[in-house]
Design a protein around this motif. Structure first.
Motif, PDB file in Angstrom:
ATOM      1  N   LYS A 232     -19.132  13.300  38.707  1.00 32.85           N
ATOM      2  CA  LYS A 232     -17.988  12.731  37.743  1.00 32.85           C
ATOM      3  C   LYS A 232     -16.482  13.380  37.916  1.00 32.85           C
ATOM      4  O   LYS A 232     -15.640  12.551  37.574  1.00 32.85           O
ATOM      5  CB  LYS A 232     -18.534  12.797  36.149  1.00 32.85           C
ATOM      6  N   SER A 233     -16.777  14.661  37.936  1.00 32.72           N
ATOM      7  CA  SER A 233     -15.691  15.425  37.927  1.00 32.72           C
ATOM      8  C   SER A 233     -14.794  15.374  39.306  1.00 32.72           C
ATOM      9  O   SER A 233     -13.453  15.811  39.358  1.00 32.72           O
ATOM     10  CB  SER A 233     -15.810  16.737  37.613  1.00 32.72           C
ATOM     11  N   SER A 234     -15.415  14.974  40.419  1.00 32.78           N
ATOM     12  CA  SER A 234     -14.765  14.938  41.447  1.00 32.78           C
ATOM     13  C   SER A 234     -13.917  13.699  41.560  1.00 32.78           C
ATOM     14  O   SER A 234     -14.220  12.622  41.591  1.00 32.78           O
ATOM     15  CB  SER A 234     -15.750  14.565  42.770  1.00 32.78           C
ATOM     16  N   PRO A 235     -12.467  13.981  41.931  1.00 30.86           N
ATOM     17  CA  PRO A 235     -11.502  12.869  41.796  1.00 30.86           C
ATOM     18  C   PRO A 235     -11.713  11.764  42.927  1.00 30.86           C
ATOM     19  O   PRO A 235     -12.127  12.136  44.078  1.00 30.86           O
ATOM     20  CB  PRO A 235     -10.350  13.391  41.820  1.00 30.86           C
ATOM     21  N   ARG A 236     -11.392  10.514  42.656  1.00 28.24           N
ATOM     22  CA  ARG A 236     -11.198   9.509  43.720  1.00 28.24           C
ATOM     23  C   ARG A 236      -9.848   9.574  44.213  1.00 28.24           C
ATOM     24  O   ARG A 236      -8.994   9.317  43.397  1.00 28.24           O
ATOM     25  CB  ARG A 236     -11.745   8.242  43.083  1.00 28.24           C
TER      26      ARG A 236
ATOM     27  N   ASN B  76       5.106   1.505  49.186  1.00 32.00           N
ATOM     28  CA  ASN B  76       4.655   0.288  48.659  1.00 32.00           C
ATOM     29  C   ASN B  76       3.262  -0.145  49.262  1.00 32.00           C
ATOM     30  O   ASN B  76       2.394  -0.730  48.442  1.00 32.00           O
ATOM     31  CB  ASN B  76       5.648  -0.793  49.366  1.00 32.00           C
ATOM     32  N   TYR B  77       2.658   0.189  50.369  1.00 35.18           N
ATOM     33  CA  TYR B  77       1.299   0.254  50.794  1.00 35.18           C
ATOM     34  C   TYR B  77       0.372   0.778  49.948  1.00 35.18           C
ATOM     35  O   TYR B  77      -0.675  -0.020  49.439  1.00 35.18           O
ATOM     36  CB  TYR B  77       1.095   0.278  52.357  1.00 35.18           C
ATOM     37  N   ALA B  78       0.717   1.977  49.590  1.00 37.22           N
ATOM     38  CA  ALA B  78      -0.010   2.726  48.760  1.00 37.22           C
ATOM     39  C   ALA B  78      -0.497   2.353  47.559  1.00 37.22           C
ATOM     40  O   ALA B  78      -1.624   2.157  46.816  1.00 37.22           O
ATOM     41  CB  ALA B  78       0.454   4.241  48.446  1.00 37.22           C
ATOM     42  N   LEU B  79       0.777   1.536  46.931  1.00 42.70           N
ATOM     43  CA  LEU B  79       0.547   0.815  45.548  1.00 42.70           C
ATOM     44  C   LEU B  79      -0.215  -0.336  45.794  1.00 42.70           C
ATOM     45  O   LEU B  79      -1.226  -0.552  44.821  1.00 42.70           O
ATOM     46  CB  LEU B  79       2.108   0.577  44.927  1.00 42.70           C
ATOM     47  N   ASP B  80      -0.102  -1.089  46.780  1.00 45.69           N
ATOM     48  CA  ASP B  80      -1.021  -2.433  46.962  1.00 45.69           C
ATOM     49  C   ASP B  80      -2.119  -2.045  47.174  1.00 45.69           C
ATOM     50  O   ASP B  80      -3.137  -2.798  46.908  1.00 45.69           O
ATOM     51  CB  ASP B  80      -0.169  -3.340  48.041  1.00 45.69           C
ATOM     52  N   LYS B  81      -2.517  -1.140  48.130  1.00 45.10           N
ATOM     53  CA  LYS B  81      -3.737  -0.651  48.342  1.00 45.10           C
ATOM     54  C   LYS B  81      -4.707  -0.109  46.925  1.00 45.10           C
ATOM     55  O   LYS B  81      -5.969  -0.667  46.690  1.00 45.10           O
ATOM     56  CB  LYS B  81      -3.987   0.428  49.223  1.00 45.10           C
ATOM     57  N   PHE B  82      -3.911   0.611  46.242  1.00 51.32           N
ATOM     58  CA  PHE B  82      -4.456   0.897  45.036  1.00 51.32           C
ATOM     59  C   PHE B  82      -5.014  -0.309  43.975  1.00 51.32           C
ATOM     60  O   PHE B  82      -6.192  -0.439  43.609  1.00 51.32           O
ATOM     61  CB  PHE B  82      -3.520   1.642  44.285  1.00 51.32           C
ATOM     62  N   LEU B  83      -4.010  -1.279  44.100  1.00 56.00           N
ATOM     63  CA  LEU B  83      -4.293  -2.503  43.204  1.00 56.00           C
ATOM     64  C   LEU B  83      -5.240  -3.403  43.927  1.00 56.00           C
ATOM     65  O   LEU B  83      -6.445  -4.038  43.145  1.00 56.00           O
ATOM     66  CB  LEU B  83      -2.950  -3.187  43.030  1.00 56.00           C
ATOM     67  N   ALA B  84      -5.329  -3.500  45.073  1.00 57.38           N
ATOM     68  CA  ALA B  84      -6.416  -4.335  45.812  1.00 57.38           C
ATOM     69  C   ALA B  84      -7.639  -3.836  45.725  1.00 57.38           C
ATOM     70  O   ALA B  84      -8.802  -4.566  46.028  1.00 57.38           O
ATOM     71  CB  ALA B  84      -5.993  -4.342  47.449  1.00 57.38           C
ATOM     72  N   GLU B  85      -7.924  -2.499  45.712  1.00 57.82           N
ATOM     73  CA  GLU B  85      -9.155  -1.838  45.479  1.00 57.82           C
ATOM     74  C   GLU B  85      -9.739  -1.836  44.303  1.00 57.82           C
ATOM     75  O   GLU B  85     -10.499  -0.960  43.869  1.00 57.82           O
ATOM     76  CB  GLU B  85      -9.204  -0.479  45.968  1.00 57.82           C
ATOM     77  N   GLY B  86      -9.106  -2.509  43.347  1.00 52.60           N
ATOM     78  CA  GLY B  86      -9.418  -2.804  41.856  1.00 52.60           C
ATOM     79  C   GLY B  86      -8.979  -1.551  41.207  1.00 52.60           C
ATOM     80  O   GLY B  86      -9.712  -1.054  40.018  1.00 52.60           O
TER      81      GLY B  86
ATOM     82  N   PHE C  11      -8.988   4.380  41.683  1.00 46.96           N
ATOM     83  CA  PHE C  11      -8.618   5.779  42.274  1.00 46.96           C
ATOM     84  C   PHE C  11      -8.129   6.843  41.014  1.00 46.96           C
ATOM     85  O   PHE C  11      -7.587   5.974  40.177  1.00 46.96           O
ATOM     86  CB  PHE C  11      -7.800   5.539  43.397  1.00 46.96           C
ATOM     87  N   ASP C  12      -8.308   7.952  40.956  1.00 49.78           N
ATOM     88  CA  ASP C  12      -7.852   8.725  40.029  1.00 49.78           C
ATOM     89  C   ASP C  12      -6.481   9.150  40.439  1.00 49.78           C
ATOM     90  O   ASP C  12      -5.611   9.848  39.714  1.00 49.78           O
ATOM     91  CB  ASP C  12      -8.687   9.943  39.974  1.00 49.78           C
ATOM     92  N   GLU C  13      -6.162   9.230  41.815  1.00 49.98           N
ATOM     93  CA  GLU C  13      -4.864   9.880  42.274  1.00 49.98           C
ATOM     94  C   GLU C  13      -4.432   9.335  43.595  1.00 49.98           C
ATOM     95  O   GLU C  13      -5.482   8.886  44.258  1.00 49.98           O
ATOM     96  CB  GLU C  13      -5.141  11.579  42.656  1.00 49.98           C
ATOM     97  N   VAL C  14      -3.189   9.015  43.694  1.00 46.55           N
ATOM     98  CA  VAL C  14      -2.462   8.312  44.792  1.00 46.55           C
ATOM     99  C   VAL C  14      -1.603   9.169  45.444  1.00 46.55           C
ATOM    100  O   VAL C  14      -0.695   9.741  44.809  1.00 46.55           O
ATOM    101  CB  VAL C  14      -2.085   6.920  44.736  1.00 46.55           C
TER     102      VAL C  14
END
Length: 218
Positions: free
Chosen positions: A19-23, A68-78, A81-84
């Motif tokens: 649980k403590s391991s970040p995504r 911009n791709y990092a944001l869109d990937k974050f959103l597309a993957e539901g 993630f805990d950190e980008v």
């Protein structure tokens, strides 16, 4: 009963560690060099690809496209993630400062699927990723062009076998990562990445983040 109690206690510890391991989502400007570097750490730490995704930007290599791709990937993957992190070089990119501003605006602006605000960090290098590698071998305290970085890095006393897109960069340099981290920290304390001319890198922050994650059981 005692054996069962020990088993349940062990399971709770394992579940707690998982649980403590970040995504973590890491999007890189480069197609291979940076990805190879971070993936080597991920494999060494036995971190699953599901929890630590390291991807190239599908929108292009300029810094703003990476963000911009990092944001869109974050959103597309539901938002799972805990950190980008958006990793890019200064080089001669015209959108460099725009990317820094965009990442700053995105930081903690979105919540993940658990309702927790997500750190969104730009990871710039001035002039390029190879500065981080050079810091493993020498201090750099003055502005330096990327061609000079390559020339210095490939000196016989440093890393003469270096080649872009190499799969062994992390293994070849990890023995000096502590020294490189100290030098990168000094640059961070001395210079502002927005200036875009003084030597600077935040690669150490991501590398050491991955290295700090506990190795899974098994």
């Amino acid at each position: 009963m005692e054996r069962r109690a020990r088993s349940e206690s062990s399971l709770r510890r394992t579940q707690g560690r998982k649980k403590s391991s970040p995504r973590i989502l890491i999007v890189c400007e480069g197609e291979k060099t940076e990805r190879n570097y971070f993936n080597a750490i991920r494999r060494e730490r036995r971190l699953s690809g599901a929890r630590v995704q390291i991807l190239p930007s599908d929108y292009g290599t300029d810094p703003l496209s990476v963000v911009n791709y990092a944001l869109d990937k974050f959103l597309a993957e539901g938002r799972a993630f805990d950190e980008v992190y958006a990793v890019f070089d200064r080089d001669d990119h015209h959108t460099y400062n725009n990317a820094l501003d965009r990442a700053s605006a995105l930081n903690n602006s979105y919540k993940n699927e658990a309702g927790v605000r997500v750190p969104f960090a730009a990871v710039p290098s001035v002039p390029n990723f190879e500065l981080w590698l050079l810091l493993h071998f020498k201090s750099v305290l003055a502005p330096i062009h990327r061609t000079e970085v390559y020339a210095e890095l490939k000196k016989p006393a440093f890393y003469p076998t270096y080649a872009k897109n190499s799969a062994t960069v992390y293994d070849d340099t990890k023995g000096n990562i502590g020294t490189a981290t100290q030098r990168a920290t000094h640059l961070r304390e001395s210079f502002n990445p927005a200036d875009g001319s003084d030597p600077y890198t935040d690669i150490d922050l991501v590398a050491n983040k991955l290295l700090s994650i506990p190795v899974p059981w098994g």
